[in-house]
Structure formats: structure tokens, C-alpha cells
Design an enzyme around this catalytic site. Structure first.
Site, short mmCIF file in Angstrom:
data_model
loop_
_atom_site.label_atom_id
_atom_site.label_comp_id
_atom_site.label_asym_id
_atom_site.label_seq_id
_atom_site.Cartn_x
_atom_site.Cartn_y
_atom_site.Cartn_z
CG ASP A 184 8.74 13.23 -6.26
OD1 ASP A 184 7.89 14.06 -5.36
OD2 ASP A 184 8.14 12.92 -7.00
CG HIS A 225 10.51 14.91 -14.97
ND1 HIS A 225 10.08 15.89 -16.09
CD2 HIS A 225 9.30 15.72 -14.13
CE1 HIS A 225 8.88 16.66 -15.81
NE2 HIS A 225 8.23 16.71 -14.60
#
Ligand code: ACO
Length: 382
Positions: free
Chosen positions: A319, A265
Site C-alpha cells: 500500500d 505486514h
């Protein structure tokens, strides 16, 4: 940052740029914290509803009981789609990917809204409510259209998650499934200036309109480096099929310097707090629905990634476990990213309204690295 030939620095991917102030969500990437208006995401996931979390993000405080009831009524009163939108869904190719369909349908909603170009915060909030209310019917009924099923209208007696699943499947979901989707909607509702929110802000900063901003954002969310990663994770799990194949797959990817989807991320260098919550949720739902294999494979991927790259700050992101969660709810894989749309409309619209309070056109520059003073060579001399 890399040095440019001019006095400025190039901030590739705008990774170190703070583009504006916001009071909506706070992210501490080093310690894995996400708060909406100061409230920890875990507390919201455990205690709130999607509708209440949207109120919080748009009004910067939790609603009273009567305020929440009024807000919920406003949303449900906007569930119905204009007649021509049903026809438009029918006219879309059945082979279209849902994200292409939704981008088109969300854009088309503007043409049925007389307030589309009104820029007051009140009008923009009303448009946000319409987008939030109508998008679930668009997604569910595009899915019905492509499967040759009759349309089902949204039911204003139901909350967003329950109404959506009822339209999608033609029957009311169990409380567990509706709650699971509601929690996913809470967890995905806002996340600072992520790529799709920033794209929405670029659009609104030109004083375009909220529908255009949300259409821009849907197109941006679609990419596999952003919202599209949850579908990529599920494809990986399906291709693997068995836990025995996980180790070679992950190590092979890392050796070839390829990305393992659902990890890493831009902001979180610690565990994504949304993934912490979803991991527990995915485990429970997978057990309830006979999908333990998916959860076990995910857990094993995480284990190997932790050994290999956790020290570099690469952990599961939102996700990764949302893939197993959505699959266990019974959603088709290509509807995973549309669930993100349904939720993130809250963030996109909220940030647009907030940004417009002190608007400045977003217009960065590039460092030109091409030639100068080049001659124009006539065609017959090239
Ligand atoms: N798998 C393997 N290695 C990774 C991964 C990954 N998923 N993510 C980052 N890395 C490595 C890179 O190879 C790079 O290694 P290096 O320094 O040895 O070259 C290092 O980590 C830094 O990677 P960057 O791409 O520079 O980091 P950036 O902040 O630009 O990337 C991103 C963030 C795009 C999310 C990235 O982690 C990625 O591609 N992840 C996979 C796709 C994904 O899951 N996206 C969803 C993000 S969450 C969301 O949008 C809702």
C-alpha cells in the site's frame, strides 16, 4: 499463541493458523518472495497482463494464445451492466464513500444473475468472470454519478485497465497510464489467506454464494489495517505537504506508539516484493506527472522508518508506494481501495472455487471468560 484454560491455545488474530491448502499464491515472508502458481510476481508484473494473471490463478497454468483470447472475450462479453444497475447507481447518495457504494453494487449484481446460487466450479467461474468484468463499470460510473457526469458504458474492445480509465475520465488513457494500472491490478490480484480472502472463505464455507463471499470481502478490505491503508498513506502525504515535515512526523508517531500507514505486514518480515516493484514504478510515474514531491516524501519516510524499525521486520508494504502510483495515474484518493477490489476479485473468487473442492465449514471457537451460574435478577430488583 497464549494458553487458554481449556486444552487448546488461543491463536490471536489466527497469526499461526494454517486454515487450508492452496495452489494459488506462495508467500515467503522471511525472504520477500511472492509467486502466483510458482511464477515470481516480478516476472508477471514485467511480462504479463491482468487478464492473463487471472487465468493463471484460476487455472493453475499460463494460457495458450487461443485460451487467453477466449478468456479475454468471455470477460469483455460480460462488461455490460443490467439496465437496473444503472438506475441503482443513480439512486445512491452522491456523498457515499466509493467503498460503501461498491459493496452495495457488487451485492446487487447477484439479483441479476440467474446462476447466483449455482455452486458448480463452472458456474462459480462464470460468476467470477461477471464480477471481474462488471466491477470496473460500477466503480467508474459511481464516480461519474457523484460528480454529476453522464454515464459511460464499458468498451468491449478495450482491456480492463484501459476500459476502466476511459469510463472514469471520459477519454482514453495514455499507454503509460493504462499499463501502470494494469501492473497494479496484477500485483494486487492474490495474496494467500489475507483478511478479506479469509472473510470470503468463511462465507463460502457455509455454502452461501460467490456474490455473498465477495460482498463480505469488500467490507473486510475496506479497513485501514488492510486495503484501506493506501488511502491513509495518501492522506498522510497530503497533510505533510513538504519533505521537511517528514522526520518529526514519523518520529512522533513512533514515540506515541502509533502506526505509520503503509508499513508492516503480518507475513512479510522482509521487504514486500510488490513494494519493491511499485517503488520503481512510483518514482517514474511521479517524475512523468510532476509529483516528485510525493515520491521524495515517501522515500524519506521509508528512510526514517528503516533506521528506526526495519530491524523489527517493519518495511513498506504494497500500500505504501501504490498510493503515489494511483495518485500519479490521476485517481481520487477514495478510489485507491476500489482499485484493490477490482483486482482482488481474482483472488477472492479463485480461493472460493478452490476451497469448495474440499469444503469444511469454517467455525472456530472462543474461550469463554465470563461468569457462570448467575441468577436472573428481576427488573425491579436490579
Ligand atoms: N508502524 C509502526 N509500528 C508498527 C507498524 C507500523 N505500520 N506495524 C507494526 N508495528 C509494530 C507494532 O507497534 C508492534 O510493536 P511492539 O512489538 O513494540 O508492540 C510490532 O510492530 C508488531 O505489530 P503487530 O500489530 O503485532 O503486527 P501485526 O502482524 O498484527 O500487524 C499490520 C500487521 C496490521 C499490517 C500492521 O503492520 C499495521 O497496522 N500496519 C499499518 C497498516 C497497513 O499498512 N496495513 C496494510 C497491510 S498490507 C495489506 O493489507 C494489503
Amino acid at each position: 499463541m497464549t494458553a487458554a484454560t481449556s486444552t487448546n491455545m488461543i491463536d490471536q488474530g489466527l497469526a499461526n493458523t494454517i486454515a487450508a491448502e492452496s495452489k494459488m499464491s506462495f508467500i515467503d515472508g522471511q525472504n520477500g518472495v511472492l509467486e502466483y502458481v510458482g511464477i515470481d510476481i516480478d516476472a508477471l508484473a514485467r511480462n504479463s497482463t491482468f487478464e492473463e494473471s487471472v487465468y493463471l490463478l484460476w487455472h493453475f497454468r499460463l494460457p495458450s494464445e487461443s485460451e487467453l483470447a477466449a478468456f479475454t472475450d468471455q470477460i469483455r462479453n460480460e462488461y455490460a451492466l443490467p439496465d437496473q444497475m444503472w438506475q441503482l447507481i443513480k439512486d445512491l447518495p452522491k456523498t457515499a464513500s466509493p467503498m460503501h457504494a461498491i459493496r452495495t453494487l457488487v451485492s446487487a449484481l447477484a439479483m441479476h444473475d440467474p446462476e447466483a446460487d449455482e455452486q458448480s466450479p463452472e458456474a462459480n467461474t462464470r460468476k467470477g468472470i461477471r464480477l471481474l468484468a462488471k466491477t470496473p463499470a460500477l466503480i467508474a460510473n459511481f464516480d461519474r454519478h457523484r460528480k454529476d457526469k453522464d454515464f459511460i458504458k464499458p468498451d468491449p474492445s478495450l482491456d480492463i485497465a484501459t476500459s476502466f480509465l476511459t469510463m472514469l475520465n471520459g477519454e482514453k488513457p495514455t499507454d503509460t497510464m493504462a499499463k501502470a494500472l494494469d501492473v497494479c491490478l496484477i500485483l494486487h490480484a492474490d495474496h494467500g489467506f489475507n483478511a478479506s480472502t479469509f472473510a470470503a472463505l468463511v462465507t463460502i464455507s457455509t455454502l452461501s454464494d460467490v456474490y455473498s463471499a465477495v460482498t463480505t470481502a469488500v467490507g473486510t478490505l475496506k479497513g485501514p489495517l488492510h486495503g484501506g491503508a493506501n488511502e491513509a498513506v495518501m492522506h498522510t502525504l497530503n497533510e505533510l505537504g513538504d519533505i521537511s515535515k517528514v522526520e518529526d512526523f514519523v518520529r512522533g508517531k513512533l514515540e506515541r506508539k502509533e502506526r505509520v500507514m503503509g508499513f508492516g505486514h503480518r507475513v512479510y518480515k522482509a521487504y514486500d516484493p510488490r513494494a519493491t516493484y511499485l517503488k520503481t514504478f512510483a518514482k517514474q510515474l511521479a517524475a512523468d506527472t510532476g509529483n516528485q514531491n510525493l515520491y521524495e516524501m515517501s522515500r524519506r519516510i521509508e528512510e526514517i522508518m528503516a533506521e528506526a524499525v526495519a530491524a523489527k521486520g517493519i518495511h513498506p508494504n504494497v500500500d505504501f508506494y501504490s498510493a503515489t502510483t494511483y495518485y500519479s495515474i490521476g485517481l481520487d484518493i477514495d478510489l485507491f481501495t476500489p482499485m484493490f477490489v477490482m483486482s482482488r476479485i481474482a483472488g477472492w473468487v479463485g480461493h472460493c472455487i478452490e476451497y469448495l473442492q474440499d469444503n469444511k465449514l469454517i467455525r472456530p471457537r472462543c474461550e469463554y471468560t465470563g461468569p457462570h451460574s448467575s441468577p436472573y435478577v428481576p427488573m425491579n430488583e436490579r
